[in-house]
Design a protein around this motif. Sequence first.
Motif, PDB file in Angstrom:
ATOM      1  N   UNK A 105      -6.747  21.250  -1.020  1.00 23.29           N
ATOM      2  CA  UNK A 105      -5.459  21.485  -0.381  1.00 23.29           C
ATOM      3  C   UNK A 105      -5.250  20.516   0.775  1.00 23.29           C
ATOM      4  N   UNK A 106      -6.305  20.300   1.547  1.00 27.06           N
ATOM      5  CA  UNK A 106      -6.220  19.355   2.658  1.00 27.06           C
ATOM      6  C   UNK A 106      -5.933  17.947   2.156  1.00 27.06           C
ATOM      7  N   UNK A 107      -6.627  17.567   1.083  1.00 30.48           N
ATOM      8  CA  UNK A 107      -6.431  16.230   0.539  1.00 30.48           C
ATOM      9  C   UNK A 107      -4.998  16.057   0.027  1.00 30.48           C
ATOM     10  N   UNK A 108      -4.466  17.095  -0.651  1.00 31.52           N
ATOM     11  CA  UNK A 108      -3.092  17.032  -1.158  1.00 31.52           C
ATOM     12  C   UNK A 108      -2.089  16.915  -0.013  1.00 31.52           C
ATOM     13  N   UNK A 109      -2.333  17.669   1.050  1.00 33.67           N
ATOM     14  CA  UNK A 109      -1.454  17.609   2.219  1.00 33.67           C
ATOM     15  C   UNK A 109      -1.476  16.223   2.847  1.00 33.67           C
ATOM     16  N   UNK A 110      -2.666  15.646   2.912  1.00 30.10           N
ATOM     17  CA  UNK A 110      -2.782  14.320   3.488  1.00 30.10           C
ATOM     18  C   UNK A 110      -2.011  13.285   2.661  1.00 30.10           C
ATOM     19  N   UNK A 111      -2.145  13.372   1.339  1.00 30.89           N
ATOM     20  CA  UNK A 111      -1.440  12.435   0.474  1.00 30.89           C
ATOM     21  C   UNK A 111       0.073  12.603   0.584  1.00 30.89           C
ATOM     22  N   UNK A 112       0.482  13.866   0.765  1.00 28.57           N
ATOM     23  CA  UNK A 112       1.918  14.152   0.837  1.00 28.57           C
ATOM     24  C   UNK A 112       2.547  13.590   2.096  1.00 28.57           C
ATOM     25  N   UNK A 113       1.844  13.656   3.202  1.00 30.17           N
ATOM     26  CA  UNK A 113       2.417  13.269   4.483  1.00 30.17           C
ATOM     27  C   UNK A 113       1.876  11.940   5.026  1.00 30.17           C
ATOM     28  N   UNK A 114       1.172  11.185   4.210  1.00 29.42           N
ATOM     29  CA  UNK A 114       0.641   9.919   4.707  1.00 29.42           C
ATOM     30  C   UNK A 114       1.777   8.903   4.951  1.00 29.42           C
ATOM     31  N   UNK A 115       1.514   7.994   5.829  1.00 31.68           N
ATOM     32  CA  UNK A 115       2.467   6.924   6.126  1.00 31.68           C
ATOM     33  C   UNK A 115       2.472   5.944   4.967  1.00 31.68           C
ATOM     34  N   UNK A 116       3.618   5.761   4.285  1.00 27.45           N
ATOM     35  CA  UNK A 116       3.653   4.851   3.137  1.00 27.45           C
ATOM     36  C   UNK A 116       3.344   3.413   3.517  1.00 27.45           C
ATOM     37  N   UNK A 117       3.539   3.062   4.823  1.00 28.90           N
ATOM     38  CA  UNK A 117       3.234   1.706   5.269  1.00 28.90           C
ATOM     39  C   UNK A 117       1.770   1.558   5.699  1.00 28.90           C
ATOM     40  N   UNK A 118       1.074   2.707   5.820  1.00 25.33           N
ATOM     41  CA  UNK A 118      -0.351   2.675   6.191  1.00 25.33           C
ATOM     42  C   UNK A 118      -1.083   3.782   5.439  1.00 25.33           C
ATOM     43  N   UNK A 119      -1.122   3.701   4.111  1.00 24.06           N
ATOM     44  CA  UNK A 119      -1.723   4.778   3.305  1.00 24.06           C
ATOM     45  C   UNK A 119      -3.234   4.868   3.500  1.00 24.06           C
ATOM     46  N   UNK A 120      -3.751   6.015   3.131  1.00 24.72           N
ATOM     47  CA  UNK A 120      -5.202   6.214   3.202  1.00 24.72           C
ATOM     48  C   UNK A 120      -5.876   5.276   2.215  1.00 24.72           C
ATOM     49  N   UNK A 121      -6.928   4.632   2.672  1.00 22.29           N
ATOM     50  CA  UNK A 121      -7.649   3.696   1.807  1.00 22.29           C
ATOM     51  C   UNK A 121      -8.276   4.441   0.630  1.00 22.29           C
ATOM     52  N   UNK A 122      -8.062   3.938  -0.581  1.00 27.03           N
ATOM     53  CA  UNK A 122      -8.576   4.606  -1.787  1.00 27.03           C
ATOM     54  C   UNK A 122     -10.094   4.725  -1.789  1.00 27.03           C
ATOM     55  N   UNK A 123     -10.747   3.642  -1.402  1.00 31.71           N
ATOM     56  CA  UNK A 123     -12.215   3.662  -1.413  1.00 31.71           C
ATOM     57  C   UNK A 123     -12.769   4.674  -0.415  1.00 31.71           C
ATOM     58  N   UNK A 124     -12.118   4.749   0.751  1.00 30.49           N
ATOM     59  CA  UNK A 124     -12.569   5.716   1.760  1.00 30.49           C
ATOM     60  C   UNK A 124     -12.387   7.132   1.260  1.00 30.49           C
ATOM     61  N   UNK A 125     -11.262   7.403   0.569  1.00 33.28           N
ATOM     62  CA  UNK A 125     -11.016   8.747   0.064  1.00 33.28           C
ATOM     63  C   UNK A 125     -12.024   9.120  -1.018  1.00 33.28           C
ATOM     64  N   UNK A 126     -12.296   8.157  -1.925  1.00 29.36           N
ATOM     65  CA  UNK A 126     -13.281   8.420  -2.987  1.00 29.36           C
ATOM     66  C   UNK A 126     -14.652   8.691  -2.384  1.00 29.36           C
ATOM     67  N   UNK A 127     -14.995   7.935  -1.336  1.00 33.51           N
ATOM     68  CA  UNK A 127     -16.287   8.133  -0.682  1.00 33.51           C
ATOM     69  C   UNK A 127     -16.373   9.512  -0.044  1.00 33.51           C
ATOM     70  N   UNK A 128     -15.257   9.943   0.592  1.00 35.86           N
ATOM     71  CA  UNK A 128     -15.249  11.270   1.221  1.00 35.86           C
ATOM     72  C   UNK A 128     -15.339  12.373   0.173  1.00 35.86           C
TER      73      UNK A 128
END
Length: 217
Positions: free
Chosen positions: A34-57
């Motif tokens: 749920x936290x991950x979905x919320x983060x993806x929903x409200x992330x800054x489109x000009x500064x998105x969460x790094x894919x590799x960092x998310x996969x690592x987490x």
Amino acid sequence: MNTIAGDFASTLTQAQPAGATGGRSSLDQTAFLKLMTTQLKFQDPFDPVDNQAMVAQMAQFSQVAGISEMNASLKSISSALGTSRLAEAASFIGRSVLQQGDTAHADAQGRYAGEFTLAAPADNVTLEWTDASGNVLHSQQLGKLAAGTIPFQLISQDENGQPVNAGPLKLRVTGAAATGLSTWLPVTAVESSSNGADAMLVTPAGSIAAGSIKRIA
């Protein structure tokens, strides 16, 4: 616009106020997703969460969850094994076990018994039974003995031939270099160990681990 930036893991302890999960002190897999979905929903489109960092987490969270589940399984297995060992050890009650030591205790028939080992033949061996202060209460002349395991016993009875428990008696072998002095101890009960790894046999000499005994009779 609301944004969530920085290390994804650092948001786990800040995303929910105290008490929001009904007293839960740690995140389970559902809350994490749920936290991950919320983060993806409200992330800054000009500064998105790094894919590799998310996969690592995600991989790290899965590893931690797996370790937690494994620990729970190991505790369950340990508990089951402890119960099984305790049930098996119950068959020792009323019997005697051979345990290394120089102090003998009487069984229900007033019998003190044990054994020692001689590495070489001896001509004049004596077995002395003493009290806690070292006073000799009884001596047994064993005479000439060959090398090997030497069993011994002393029967404690009154004038009517009834068993008498004279309390703990210490043993001393003279006339030879004896090793491996052991005595038979009656088992009166069993109990689980503090860590559940082994069943404990309750004897007059104290509780001993079932795995440490030399023989059972």
